[in-house]
Design a protein around this motif. Structure first.
Motif, short mmCIF file in Angstrom:
data_model
loop_
_atom_site.label_atom_id
_atom_site.label_comp_id
_atom_site.label_asym_id
_atom_site.label_seq_id
_atom_site.Cartn_x
_atom_site.Cartn_y
_atom_site.Cartn_z
N LEU A 256 0.82 -1.21 0.00
CA LEU A 256 0.00 0.00 0.00
C LEU A 256 0.85 1.26 0.00
O LEU A 256 0.39 2.33 -0.42
CB LEU A 256 -0.92 -0.01 1.22
CG LEU A 256 -1.86 -1.22 1.32
CD1 LEU A 256 -2.52 -1.28 2.69
CD2 LEU A 256 -2.91 -1.17 0.22
N TRP A 257 2.09 1.13 0.48
CA TRP A 257 3.01 2.27 0.60
C TRP A 257 4.33 1.91 -0.04
O TRP A 257 4.80 0.78 0.05
CB TRP A 257 3.24 2.62 2.08
CG TRP A 257 1.96 2.77 2.84
CD1 TRP A 257 1.34 1.80 3.60
CD2 TRP A 257 1.11 3.91 2.88
NE1 TRP A 257 0.18 2.29 4.12
CE2 TRP A 257 0.00 3.60 3.70
CE3 TRP A 257 1.19 5.20 2.33
CZ2 TRP A 257 -1.01 4.49 3.96
CZ3 TRP A 257 0.17 6.10 2.58
CH2 TRP A 257 -0.91 5.74 3.40
N HIS A 258 4.97 2.91 -0.65
CA HIS A 258 6.23 2.70 -1.35
C HIS A 258 7.19 3.79 -0.87
O HIS A 258 6.96 4.98 -1.10
CB HIS A 258 6.00 2.75 -2.87
CG HIS A 258 4.82 1.93 -3.28
ND1 HIS A 258 4.89 0.56 -3.44
CD2 HIS A 258 3.52 2.29 -3.50
CE1 HIS A 258 3.68 0.11 -3.77
NE2 HIS A 258 2.84 1.14 -3.79
N PHE A 259 8.25 3.34 -0.19
CA PHE A 259 9.07 4.27 0.60
C PHE A 259 10.39 4.63 -0.06
O PHE A 259 10.96 3.87 -0.83
CB PHE A 259 9.37 3.64 1.97
CG PHE A 259 8.16 3.32 2.79
CD1 PHE A 259 7.52 4.30 3.51
CD2 PHE A 259 7.66 2.03 2.84
CE1 PHE A 259 6.40 4.01 4.28
CE2 PHE A 259 6.54 1.72 3.60
CZ PHE A 259 5.91 2.71 4.31
N SER A 260 10.87 5.80 0.33
CA SER A 260 12.24 6.24 0.08
C SER A 260 12.89 6.44 1.45
O SER A 260 12.22 6.40 2.48
CB SER A 260 12.24 7.55 -0.69
OG SER A 260 11.63 8.57 0.10
N ARG A 261 14.19 6.68 1.44
CA ARG A 261 14.86 6.96 2.72
C ARG A 261 14.30 8.22 3.38
O ARG A 261 14.10 8.27 4.60
CB ARG A 261 16.37 7.11 2.51
CG ARG A 261 17.08 5.77 2.31
CD ARG A 261 18.57 5.94 2.15
NE ARG A 261 18.87 6.71 0.95
CZ ARG A 261 19.82 7.63 0.86
NH1 ARG A 261 20.56 7.92 1.90
NH2 ARG A 261 20.04 8.27 -0.28
N LEU A 262 14.02 9.23 2.57
CA LEU A 262 13.48 10.48 3.12
C LEU A 262 12.11 10.25 3.75
O LEU A 262 11.83 10.77 4.85
CB LEU A 262 13.37 11.54 2.02
CG LEU A 262 12.80 12.89 2.46
CD1 LEU A 262 13.68 13.54 3.52
CD2 LEU A 262 12.61 13.81 1.27
N SER A 263 11.26 9.50 3.11
CA SER A 263 9.92 9.29 3.66
C SER A 263 9.97 8.52 4.98
O SER A 263 9.22 8.83 5.90
CB SER A 263 9.02 8.56 2.65
OG SER A 263 9.52 7.29 2.33
N ILE A 264 10.85 7.55 5.07
CA ILE A 264 11.01 6.82 6.34
C ILE A 264 11.47 7.79 7.44
O ILE A 264 10.91 7.82 8.56
CB ILE A 264 12.01 5.66 6.19
CG1 ILE A 264 11.41 4.52 5.36
CG2 ILE A 264 12.46 5.14 7.56
CD1 ILE A 264 10.30 3.75 6.03
N GLU A 265 12.46 8.59 7.13
CA GLU A 265 12.97 9.55 8.12
C GLU A 265 11.88 10.51 8.57
O GLU A 265 11.70 10.73 9.78
CB GLU A 265 14.13 10.33 7.51
CG GLU A 265 14.79 11.29 8.47
CD GLU A 265 15.99 11.99 7.86
OE1 GLU A 265 16.68 12.70 8.61
OE2 GLU A 265 16.23 11.85 6.65
N LYS A 266 11.12 11.06 7.64
CA LYS A 266 10.08 12.04 7.97
C LYS A 266 8.92 11.41 8.73
O LYS A 266 8.39 12.01 9.68
CB LYS A 266 9.56 12.70 6.69
CG LYS A 266 10.58 13.55 5.96
CD LYS A 266 11.01 14.74 6.80
CE LYS A 266 11.95 15.65 6.03
NZ LYS A 266 12.44 16.76 6.89
#
Length: 281
Positions: A206-216
């Protein structure tokens, strides 16, 4: 949901089970992509009902499944080494999305007190035979009662990612560690395969992450991303499945070369096919 504020990213098909098409939308503010529409909970379960959904079986029928199980055993040892590195004093280890239980089984042998959560009954039955202990929901656990929480390729499956992170914060001891592994849509193999990239795996992911999105996302709960580690095997596994979705054939040599190129480029970009994120209070 008002989708007008989100950028259209891709149209992606469920290649493995339903053959339905879904949209990927992007929240530019935190570099997060999500699947739209998101199936309701009752419908979502039906997308996991397949013999080919390998994480819910100990399948060893084909060359692909044999290779998957071989690599999985190597990865299990690395996972346990990682946990012990960041949390050397063994205590309570909670694994959310336990699958068939191999990780918790090894952790138990290594001296951890293990707790598993797994909604899939077929996978749970396999894990129970391996001595894995289960609870129905993390809501049964007391605040700040867990030393380590792991989610190995699970966070992308949860319907409400913000609520899940809030729950991880509630469960974690002040000195505890959260370990999250997810695919990275900014990797070379993701950009190479585009709509055929197997790690989009809609609508299960349902979600597709980047390093920035995980951090935020974790920052919102005052949790800090302290380190990122690559999952280098994932580039080969994902490339092989992606070749099947794109061409209808398991092109082992082509997939190996794409996986190799993805890992090589990531030495410079730090954008591997999947990442392990180490998060602390």
């Amino acid at each position: 949901m008002d989708i007008s504020k989100y950028q259209h990213y891709l149209e992606v098909k469920d290649h493995s089970i339903s053959k339905e098409e879904f949209r990927l939308l992007k929240d530019e503010s935190i570099d997060l992509v999500f699947t739209y529409p998101q199936p309701n909970e009752e419908k979502l379960a039906s997308y996991y009902e397949s013999e080919d959904y390998i994480s819910h079986t100990d399948g060893n029928r084909s060359l692909f499944e044999k290779a998957y199980q071989f690599v999985k055993n190597i990865a299990l040892k690395k996972k346990l080494t990682l946990i012990n590195e960041f949390q050397p004093s063994k205590g309570v280890l909670l694994d959310i999305g336990t699958g068939t239980g191999d990780f918790l089984s090894q952790a138990k042998q290594n001296g951890w007190q293990i707790i598993g959560v797994e909604p899939n009954e077929r996978a749970k039955k396999i894990a129970l035979k391996k001595g894995v202990s289960y609870i129905d929901s993390t809501s049964q656990l007391e605040d700040h009662s867990v030393d380590v929480v792991t989610m190995w390729h699970v966070l992308e499956h949860v319907p409400d990612v913000n609520a899940q992170i809030k729950e991880l914060k509630r469960l974690l001891k002040p000195t505890g560690t959260i370990v999250v592994a997810v695919p990275n849509f900014n990797s070379f193999d993701a950009k190479h395969y585009q709509e055929f990239w197997a790690a989009y795996d809609v609508p299960r992911h349902l979600w597709h992450f980047s390093r920035l999105s995980i951090e935020k996302l974790f920052e919102r709960e005052k949790l800090q991303l302290v380190e990122t580690r690559p999952m280098m095997f994932d580039a080969f596994y994902v490339a092989l499945l992606s070749e099947k979705y794109k061409t209808g054939k398991m092109k082992y040599i082509t997939a190996f070369l794409v996986g190799l190129q993805s890992n090589w480029k990531a030495r410079t970009t730090n954008e591997y096919s999947s990442h392990i994120y180490i998060i602390k209070n």
